[in-house]
Design a protein around this motif. Structure first.
Motif, PDB file in Angstrom:
ATOM      1  N   GLY A 101       0.859  -1.003   0.071  1.00 45.48           N
ATOM      2  CA  GLY A 101       0.052   0.064   0.070  1.00 45.48           C
ATOM      3  C   GLY A 101       0.827   1.213  -0.072  1.00 45.48           C
ATOM      4  O   GLY A 101       1.893   1.109   0.237  1.00 45.48           O
ATOM      5  N   ALA A 102       0.241   2.429  -0.663  1.00 44.17           N
ATOM      6  CA  ALA A 102       0.920   3.638  -0.607  1.00 44.17           C
ATOM      7  C   ALA A 102       0.396   4.792  -0.161  1.00 44.17           C
ATOM      8  O   ALA A 102      -0.702   4.845  -0.444  1.00 44.17           O
ATOM      9  CB  ALA A 102       1.616   3.653  -2.123  1.00 44.17           C
ATOM     10  N   VAL A 103       1.077   5.607   0.526  1.00 46.06           N
ATOM     11  CA  VAL A 103       0.384   7.095   0.985  1.00 46.06           C
ATOM     12  C   VAL A 103       1.524   7.976   0.904  1.00 46.06           C
ATOM     13  O   VAL A 103       2.881   7.808   1.272  1.00 46.06           O
ATOM     14  CB  VAL A 103      -0.068   6.811   2.503  1.00 46.06           C
ATOM     15  CG1 VAL A 103      -0.469   8.231   2.965  1.00 46.06           C
ATOM     16  CG2 VAL A 103      -0.911   5.668   2.840  1.00 46.06           C
ATOM     17  N   LEU A 104       1.315   9.166   0.709  1.00 43.22           N
ATOM     18  CA  LEU A 104       2.139  10.278   0.550  1.00 43.22           C
ATOM     19  C   LEU A 104       1.780  11.266   1.635  1.00 43.22           C
ATOM     20  O   LEU A 104       0.716  11.824   1.843  1.00 43.22           O
ATOM     21  CB  LEU A 104       1.856  11.046  -0.892  1.00 43.22           C
ATOM     22  CG  LEU A 104       2.843  12.399  -1.090  1.00 43.22           C
ATOM     23  CD1 LEU A 104       4.295  11.859  -1.078  1.00 43.22           C
ATOM     24  CD2 LEU A 104       2.441  13.252  -2.349  1.00 43.22           C
ATOM     25  N   TYR A 105       2.999  11.542   2.251  1.00 44.09           N
ATOM     26  CA  TYR A 105       2.698  12.528   3.443  1.00 44.09           C
ATOM     27  C   TYR A 105       3.576  13.826   2.833  1.00 44.09           C
ATOM     28  O   TYR A 105       4.462  13.646   2.427  1.00 44.09           O
ATOM     29  CB  TYR A 105       3.478  11.700   4.736  1.00 44.09           C
ATOM     30  CG  TYR A 105       2.616  10.671   5.290  1.00 44.09           C
ATOM     31  CD1 TYR A 105       1.483  10.785   6.154  1.00 44.09           C
ATOM     32  CD2 TYR A 105       2.825   9.343   4.773  1.00 44.09           C
ATOM     33  CE1 TYR A 105       0.708   9.628   6.535  1.00 44.09           C
ATOM     34  CE2 TYR A 105       2.227   8.126   5.344  1.00 44.09           C
ATOM     35  CZ  TYR A 105       0.901   8.299   6.220  1.00 44.09           C
ATOM     36  OH  TYR A 105       0.360   7.379   6.587  1.00 44.09           O
ATOM     37  N   SER A 106       3.113  14.952   3.702  1.00 46.59           N
ATOM     38  CA  SER A 106       3.704  16.030   3.432  1.00 46.59           C
ATOM     39  C   SER A 106       3.526  16.991   4.949  1.00 46.59           C
ATOM     40  O   SER A 106       2.545  16.629   5.762  1.00 46.59           O
ATOM     41  CB  SER A 106       3.001  16.991   2.386  1.00 46.59           C
ATOM     42  OG  SER A 106       3.437  18.163   2.221  1.00 46.59           O
ATOM     43  N   ARG A 107       4.468  17.820   4.933  1.00 47.01           N
ATOM     44  CA  ARG A 107       4.443  18.675   6.009  1.00 47.01           C
ATOM     45  C   ARG A 107       5.133  20.261   5.515  1.00 47.01           C
ATOM     46  O   ARG A 107       5.942  20.092   4.612  1.00 47.01           O
ATOM     47  CB  ARG A 107       5.331  18.187   7.242  1.00 47.01           C
ATOM     48  CG  ARG A 107       6.852  18.230   7.417  1.00 47.01           C
ATOM     49  CD  ARG A 107       7.631  17.622   8.423  1.00 47.01           C
ATOM     50  NE  ARG A 107       8.876  17.266   8.448  1.00 47.01           N
ATOM     51  CZ  ARG A 107       9.648  16.931   9.352  1.00 47.01           C
ATOM     52  NH1 ARG A 107       9.104  16.971  10.570  1.00 47.01           N
ATOM     53  NH2 ARG A 107      10.920  16.940   9.138  1.00 47.01           N
ATOM     54  N   GLU A 108       4.926  21.182   6.309  1.00 43.15           N
ATOM     55  CA  GLU A 108       5.141  22.500   5.956  1.00 43.15           C
ATOM     56  C   GLU A 108       6.490  22.744   6.485  1.00 43.15           C
ATOM     57  O   GLU A 108       7.017  23.720   5.954  1.00 43.15           O
ATOM     58  CB  GLU A 108       4.329  23.482   6.290  1.00 43.15           C
ATOM     59  CG  GLU A 108       2.728  23.385   5.580  1.00 43.15           C
ATOM     60  CD  GLU A 108       2.880  23.641   4.225  1.00 43.15           C
ATOM     61  OE1 GLU A 108       3.529  24.318   3.809  1.00 43.15           O
ATOM     62  OE2 GLU A 108       2.302  22.472   3.624  1.00 43.15           O
ATOM     63  N   GLY A 109       7.056  22.358   7.398  1.00 40.36           N
ATOM     64  CA  GLY A 109       8.095  22.455   8.126  1.00 40.36           C
ATOM     65  C   GLY A 109       8.568  21.660   9.010  1.00 40.36           C
ATOM     66  O   GLY A 109       7.671  20.817   9.600  1.00 40.36           O
TER      67      GLY A 109
END
Length: 263
Positions: A101-109
């Motif tokens: 399974g695949a998930v893209l995570y992101s954060r601003e800083g």
């Protein structure tokens, strides 16, 4: 005055071999077990109103550290570069499984928490599962953390933010391990910087670790079966991923079986 008492209280035909030599997807050498083709989640008694509220309200969930990503343990997280603000996590079901399974995570800083922005999506990985020492032809996907810097494909650029190389050499035909057609598998790809030089087309065949360590490990369009070592996701999700991975956010992929990634 009496006090009231209180009661008691959970691989492949020649044409396909040529295509793989040109493009590659998991290995630069024929697999030991070649398919027809290749590639690759009540107490009784009186009490105050305030006490009733406290008892009725569930305990708040602990707030995760900004450094945390679900499913990743401290050893894995320590490999994620501090400057990375996008992490594509591909989690295999078992060490010998080709389902993931695949998930893209992101954060601003650095002080911000990681948030899922794409997925979860179904994915495939190498036919024989995962390995922490990938070699050419082992039919396993390498576990680890690598940068994502370059993209390409047979089809025109769908709006990728990464540098995109449209080239006919991404064309592929033949059959996969289960007889599924491979045509279109390389319509869109993102190069995983395992044993490759960053900043060039995914078609580049430079192998800093040597040919014996394999190469051509990509994220590409899923063909309905296991790969030779790449990660594959459905085509519509490949387009979403290409439009979202941003070089300004230093994206990386974290990939491996669930048990390994939890370390």
């Amino acid at each position: 005055m009496s006090v009231p008492r209180r009661p008691p209280a959970l691989l492949a035909a020649p044409l396909l071999v040529l295509a793989l030599l040109l493009a590659g997807c998991a290995s630069d050498a024929p697999p030991a077990k070649a398919p027809v083709g290749a590639p690759g989640q009540g107490a009784a008694g009186p009490e105050s109103d305030a006490a009733s509220v406290r008892r009725a309200s569930p305990s708040p969930e602990p707030t995760p550290s900004p450094a945390e990503i679900p499913g990743l343990g401290p050893e894995t997280l320590a490999q994620v570069p501090a400057e990375a603000r996008q992490v594509f996590v591909v989690t295999g079901e078992e060490a010998d499984s080709h389902q993931a399974g695949a998930v893209l995570y992101s954060r601003e800083g650095p002080a911000k928490s990681w948030q899922p922005v794409l997925g979860p999506w179904p994915a495939h990985n190498g036919m024989e599962g995962w390995t922490d020492h990938h070699v050419a032809g082992d039919l396993r996907s390498p576990t680890g953390v690598w940068a994502l810097t370059d993209a390409g494909g047979r089809l025109p650029d769908p709006g990728a933010l990464l540098p995109y190389d449209e080239h006919p050499r991404f064309a592929l035909d033949g059959e996969g391990f289960f007889g599924e057609p491979l045509e279109g598998s390389f319509d869109y790809v993102v190069a995983i910087n395992y044993n490759r030089t960053a900043g060039v087309s995914p078609l580049d065949r430079t192998r800093p670790l040597g040919l014996e360590r394999g190469g051509g490990i990509w994220i590409h369009v899923d063909h309905g079966g296991p790969t030779q070592g790449c990660v594959s996701i459905p085509e519509e999700h490949m387009e979403e991923l290409l439009r979202t991975l941003d070089p300004a956010m230093n994206p990386v992929i974290v990939m491996g079986d669930a048990a390994t990634l939890r370390r």
